[in-house]
Design a protein around this motif. Structure first.
Motif, PDB file in Angstrom:
ATOM      1  N   SER A  34      -0.938  -3.467 -29.953  1.00  0.00           N
ATOM      2  CA  SER A  34      -1.678  -4.555 -29.307  1.00  0.00           C
ATOM      3  C   SER A  34      -0.769  -5.496 -28.534  1.00  0.00           C
ATOM      4  CB  SER A  34      -2.498  -5.331 -30.333  1.00  0.00           C
ATOM      5  OG  SER A  34      -1.642  -6.046 -31.187  1.00  0.00           O
ATOM      6  N   VAL A  35       0.537  -5.379 -28.761  1.00  0.00           N
ATOM      7  CA  VAL A  35       1.490  -6.183 -28.006  1.00  0.00           C
ATOM      8  C   VAL A  35       1.361  -5.903 -26.514  1.00  0.00           C
ATOM      9  CG1 VAL A  35       3.965  -6.620 -27.693  1.00  0.00           C
ATOM     10  CG2 VAL A  35       3.046  -6.267 -29.973  1.00  0.00           C
ATOM     11  N   VAL A  36       0.879  -4.721 -26.161  1.00  0.00           N
ATOM     12  CA  VAL A  36       0.708  -4.339 -24.758  1.00  0.00           C
ATOM     13  C   VAL A  36      -0.145  -5.363 -24.014  1.00  0.00           C
ATOM     14  CG1 VAL A  36      -0.296  -2.578 -23.241  1.00  0.00           C
ATOM     15  CG2 VAL A  36       0.987  -1.903 -25.252  1.00  0.00           C
ATOM     16  N   LEU A  37      -1.141  -5.929 -24.681  1.00  0.00           N
ATOM     17  CA  LEU A  37      -2.014  -6.907 -24.027  1.00  0.00           C
ATOM     18  C   LEU A  37      -1.284  -8.197 -23.680  1.00  0.00           C
ATOM     19  CD1 LEU A  37      -5.291  -6.523 -26.097  1.00  0.00           C
ATOM     20  CD2 LEU A  37      -4.882  -5.774 -23.766  1.00  0.00           C
ATOM     21  N   ASP A  38      -0.287  -8.566 -24.473  1.00  0.00           N
ATOM     22  CA  ASP A  38       0.420  -9.829 -24.267  1.00  0.00           C
ATOM     23  C   ASP A  38       1.627  -9.719 -23.348  1.00  0.00           C
ATOM     24  OD1 ASP A  38      -1.374 -11.032 -25.965  1.00  0.00           O
ATOM     25  OD2 ASP A  38      -0.124 -10.771 -27.733  1.00  0.00           O
ATOM     26  N   GLU A  39       2.035  -8.516 -23.000  1.00  0.00           N
ATOM     27  CA  GLU A  39       3.203  -8.350 -22.137  1.00  0.00           C
ATOM     28  C   GLU A  39       2.912  -8.881 -20.743  1.00  0.00           C
ATOM     29  OE1 GLU A  39       4.265  -4.243 -22.042  1.00  0.00           O
ATOM     30  OE2 GLU A  39       4.831  -4.200 -24.159  1.00  0.00           O
ATOM     31  N   PRO A  40       3.934  -9.456 -20.105  1.00  0.00           N
ATOM     32  CA  PRO A  40       3.731  -9.931 -18.723  1.00  0.00           C
ATOM     33  C   PRO A  40       3.396  -8.764 -17.792  1.00  0.00           C
ATOM     34  CG  PRO A  40       5.807 -10.744 -19.632  1.00  0.00           C
ATOM     35  CD  PRO A  40       5.267  -9.742 -20.602  1.00  0.00           C
ATOM     36  N   VAL A  41       2.600  -9.064 -16.778  1.00  0.00           N
ATOM     37  CA  VAL A  41       2.269  -8.039 -15.796  1.00  0.00           C
ATOM     38  C   VAL A  41       3.382  -7.941 -14.767  1.00  0.00           C
ATOM     39  CG1 VAL A  41      -0.220  -8.276 -16.067  1.00  0.00           C
ATOM     40  CG2 VAL A  41       0.936  -9.596 -14.319  1.00  0.00           C
ATOM     41  N   THR A  42       3.491  -6.788 -14.154  1.00  0.00           N
ATOM     42  CA  THR A  42       4.511  -6.568 -13.129  1.00  0.00           C
ATOM     43  C   THR A  42       3.852  -6.558 -11.756  1.00  0.00           C
ATOM     44  OG1 THR A  42       4.260  -4.172 -13.155  1.00  0.00           O
ATOM     45  CG2 THR A  42       5.818  -5.120 -14.746  1.00  0.00           C
ATOM     46  N   PRO A  43       4.646  -6.803 -10.717  1.00  0.00           N
ATOM     47  CA  PRO A  43       4.078  -6.726  -9.364  1.00  0.00           C
ATOM     48  C   PRO A  43       3.438  -5.366  -9.074  1.00  0.00           C
ATOM     49  CG  PRO A  43       6.199  -7.812  -9.288  1.00  0.00           C
ATOM     50  CD  PRO A  43       6.021  -7.294 -10.698  1.00  0.00           C
ATOM     51  N   THR A  44       4.015  -4.295  -9.609  1.00  0.00           N
ATOM     52  CA  THR A  44       3.460  -2.958  -9.377  1.00  0.00           C
ATOM     53  C   THR A  44       2.083  -2.822 -10.012  1.00  0.00           C
ATOM     54  OG1 THR A  44       5.695  -2.065  -9.376  1.00  0.00           O
ATOM     55  CG2 THR A  44       3.907  -0.491  -9.674  1.00  0.00           C
ATOM     56  N   GLN A  45       1.899  -3.350 -11.238  1.00  0.00           N
ATOM     57  CA  GLN A  45       0.599  -3.290 -11.905  1.00  0.00           C
ATOM     58  C   GLN A  45      -0.446  -4.088 -11.124  1.00  0.00           C
ATOM     59  OE1 GLN A  45       1.988  -4.872 -15.643  1.00  0.00           O
ATOM     60  NE2 GLN A  45       1.807  -2.876 -16.669  1.00  0.00           N
ATOM     61  N   VAL A  46      -0.053  -5.273 -10.653  1.00  0.00           N
ATOM     62  CA  VAL A  46      -0.979  -6.113  -9.886  1.00  0.00           C
ATOM     63  C   VAL A  46      -1.350  -5.424  -8.578  1.00  0.00           C
ATOM     64  CG1 VAL A  46      -1.247  -8.315  -8.679  1.00  0.00           C
ATOM     65  CG2 VAL A  46      -0.206  -8.262 -10.948  1.00  0.00           C
ATOM     66  N   ASP A  47      -0.359  -4.852  -7.896  1.00  0.00           N
ATOM     67  CA  ASP A  47      -0.642  -4.136  -6.643  1.00  0.00           C
ATOM     68  C   ASP A  47      -1.611  -2.990  -6.872  1.00  0.00           C
ATOM     69  OD1 ASP A  47       1.003  -5.811  -5.206  1.00  0.00           O
ATOM     70  OD2 ASP A  47       2.710  -4.437  -5.179  1.00  0.00           O
ATOM     71  N   LYS A  48      -1.432  -2.270  -7.975  1.00  0.00           N
ATOM     72  CA  LYS A  48      -2.313  -1.140  -8.287  1.00  0.00           C
ATOM     73  C   LYS A  48      -3.747  -1.630  -8.504  1.00  0.00           C
ATOM     74  CE  LYS A  48      -2.872   2.656 -11.569  1.00  0.00           C
ATOM     75  NZ  LYS A  48      -2.368   3.283 -12.790  1.00  0.00           N
ATOM     76  N   SER A  49      -3.913  -2.739  -9.255  1.00  0.00           N
ATOM     77  CA  SER A  49      -5.251  -3.289  -9.501  1.00  0.00           C
ATOM     78  C   SER A  49      -5.883  -3.813  -8.216  1.00  0.00           C
ATOM     79  CB  SER A  49      -5.190  -4.402 -10.545  1.00  0.00           C
ATOM     80  OG  SER A  49      -4.898  -3.858 -11.798  1.00  0.00           O
ATOM     81  N   ILE A  50      -5.094  -4.455  -7.393  1.00  0.00           N
ATOM     82  CA  ILE A  50      -5.608  -4.983  -6.124  1.00  0.00           C
ATOM     83  C   ILE A  50      -6.041  -3.837  -5.207  1.00  0.00           C
ATOM     84  CG2 ILE A  50      -4.926  -6.165  -3.984  1.00  0.00           C
ATOM     85  CD1 ILE A  50      -3.351  -8.140  -5.751  1.00  0.00           C
ATOM     86  N   SER A  51      -5.280  -2.751  -5.221  1.00  0.00           N
ATOM     87  CA  SER A  51      -5.623  -1.624  -4.339  1.00  0.00           C
ATOM     88  C   SER A  51      -6.953  -0.978  -4.736  1.00  0.00           C
ATOM     89  CB  SER A  51      -4.510  -0.578  -4.349  1.00  0.00           C
ATOM     90  OG  SER A  51      -4.471   0.098  -5.593  1.00  0.00           O
ATOM     91  N   LYS A  52      -7.397  -1.159  -5.990  1.00  0.00           N
ATOM     92  CA  LYS A  52      -8.665  -0.591  -6.451  1.00  0.00           C
ATOM     93  C   LYS A  52      -9.882  -1.402  -6.005  1.00  0.00           C
ATOM     94  CE  LYS A  52      -6.758   1.349 -10.706  1.00  0.00           C
ATOM     95  NZ  LYS A  52      -6.785   1.223 -12.175  1.00  0.00           N
ATOM     96  N   LEU A  53      -9.664  -2.626  -5.508  1.00  0.00           N
ATOM     97  CA  LEU A  53     -10.789  -3.470  -5.083  1.00  0.00           C
ATOM     98  C   LEU A  53     -11.541  -2.822  -3.928  1.00  0.00           C
ATOM     99  CD1 LEU A  53      -9.079  -6.993  -5.070  1.00  0.00           C
ATOM    100  CD2 LEU A  53     -10.792  -6.175  -6.703  1.00  0.00           C
ATOM    101  N   ASN A  54     -12.859  -2.955  -3.951  1.00  0.00           N
ATOM    102  CA  ASN A  54     -13.678  -2.449  -2.850  1.00  0.00           C
ATOM    103  C   ASN A  54     -13.556  -3.380  -1.651  1.00  0.00           C
ATOM    104  OD1 ASN A  54     -14.710  -0.289  -4.334  1.00  0.00           O
ATOM    105  ND2 ASN A  54     -16.349  -1.531  -5.166  1.00  0.00           N
ATOM    106  N   SER A  55     -13.336  -2.801  -0.497  1.00  0.00           N
ATOM    107  CA  SER A  55     -13.228  -3.582   0.734  1.00  0.00           C
ATOM    108  C   SER A  55     -14.601  -3.840   1.331  1.00  0.00           C
ATOM    109  CB  SER A  55     -12.359  -2.842   1.749  1.00  0.00           C
ATOM    110  OG  SER A  55     -11.049  -2.718   1.267  1.00  0.00           O
ATOM    111  N   TRP A  56     -14.648  -4.795   2.210  1.00  0.00           N
ATOM    112  CA  TRP A  56     -15.835  -5.139   2.991  1.00  0.00           C
ATOM    113  C   TRP A  56     -17.012  -5.577   2.125  1.00  0.00           C
ATOM    114  CZ3 TRP A  56     -13.693  -6.093   7.235  1.00  0.00           C
ATOM    115  CH2 TRP A  56     -12.678  -5.295   7.722  1.00  0.00           C
ATOM    116  N   LYS A  57     -16.694  -6.244   1.024  1.00  0.00           N
ATOM    117  CA  LYS A  57     -17.735  -6.808   0.166  1.00  0.00           C
ATOM    118  C   LYS A  57     -17.823  -8.307   0.427  1.00  0.00           C
ATOM    119  CE  LYS A  57     -18.807  -3.053  -2.069  1.00  0.00           C
ATOM    120  NZ  LYS A  57     -20.114  -2.492  -2.057  1.00  0.00           N
ATOM    121  N   SER A  58     -18.806  -8.937  -0.160  1.00  0.00           N
ATOM    122  CA  SER A  58     -19.036 -10.366   0.013  1.00  0.00           C
ATOM    123  C   SER A  58     -17.843 -11.182  -0.479  1.00  0.00           C
ATOM    124  CB  SER A  58     -20.290 -10.755  -0.772  1.00  0.00           C
ATOM    125  OG  SER A  58     -20.573 -12.110  -0.590  1.00  0.00           O
ATOM    126  N   THR A  59     -17.606 -12.311   0.167  1.00  0.00           N
ATOM    127  CA  THR A  59     -16.546 -13.209  -0.292  1.00  0.00           C
ATOM    128  C   THR A  59     -17.018 -13.940  -1.544  1.00  0.00           C
ATOM    129  OG1 THR A  59     -17.347 -14.976   1.143  1.00  0.00           O
ATOM    130  CG2 THR A  59     -15.588 -13.573   2.014  1.00  0.00           C
TER     131      THR A  59
END
Length: 198
Positions: free
Chosen positions: A90-115
């Motif tokens: 469960s320590v995995v949940l408390d570890e700091p996120v990395t720029p690579t993890q954030v970039d990966k999550s951001i890349s999954k966002l759907n484009s052209w949706k409502s603001t």
């Protein structure tokens, strides 16, 4: 295209320019029996409609309510047992996120949706550039270390979506969706990925 330093309007204009338009504007709206005609009245009509939906939650009979309570208790017990068996993981949940993890999550966002309520679209994060790369990482690490999500990230737009049946002028032919802040969607994606690894 080069955007001058300090120009914060042009990126928003470019992002919104590429989004498809619904091409339909309500000129009147009927909520139960009253009909609303002006833009201000129509907004008031939507407010009344969604307030009525909120107050008409179905009443549960005693047996159904008890079954729901039993299911909730079972889920809690199962979760506690699972977390006790995997405390070291469960320590995995408390570890700091990395720029690579954030970039990966951001890349999954759907484009052209409502603001969102802050007029931020997925494209603003996707095309933020290297200079702004650290900002979301810092924000997420603060949220994870504190273990709380501020109320401002839990506030969203309530939008009526036509069910594609009946008259577009009748409020009962719409369902509501809430558009939550884009940052919250990225945080959710990060946490879901981490929970999946447990």
């Amino acid at each position: 295209m080069s955007i001058p330093r300090g120009d914060c309007r042009t990126p928003f204009k470019l992002t919104n320019k590429g989004k498809p338009s619904t091409g339909y504007t309500l000129t009147e709206l009927t909520v139960n029996s009253p009909t609303y005609n002006t833009p201000d009245e129509i907004m008031e009509g939507w407010k009344c409609h969604f307030q009525q939906l909120n107050h008409h939650a179905p009443k549960l009979d005693a047996e159904t309510a008890r079954n729901l309570e039993l299911e909730i208790d079972f889920i809690k017990a199962n979760s506690m047992e699972r977390s006790a068996n995997s405390m070291e993981r469960s320590v995995v949940l408390d570890e700091p996120v990395t720029p690579t993890q954030v970039d990966k999550s951001i890349s999954k966002l759907n484009s052209w949706k409502s603001t969102d309520i802050y007029r931020t679209a997925a494209e603003h994060l996707k095309y933020r550039g290297w200079k702004l790369r650290k900002t979301p990482v810092t924000v997420f690490n603060i949220l994870i270390s504190e273990g709380k999500v501020p109320d401002m990230l839990k506030t969203g737009h309530l939008l009526p979506i036509f069910k594609k049946k009946g008259s577009k002028m009748d409020a009962k032919n719409y369902r509501g969706i809430t558009v939550l802040p884009i940052i919250l969607k990225v945080l959710k994606s990060l946490l879901v990925e981490r929970l999946g690894s447990l």
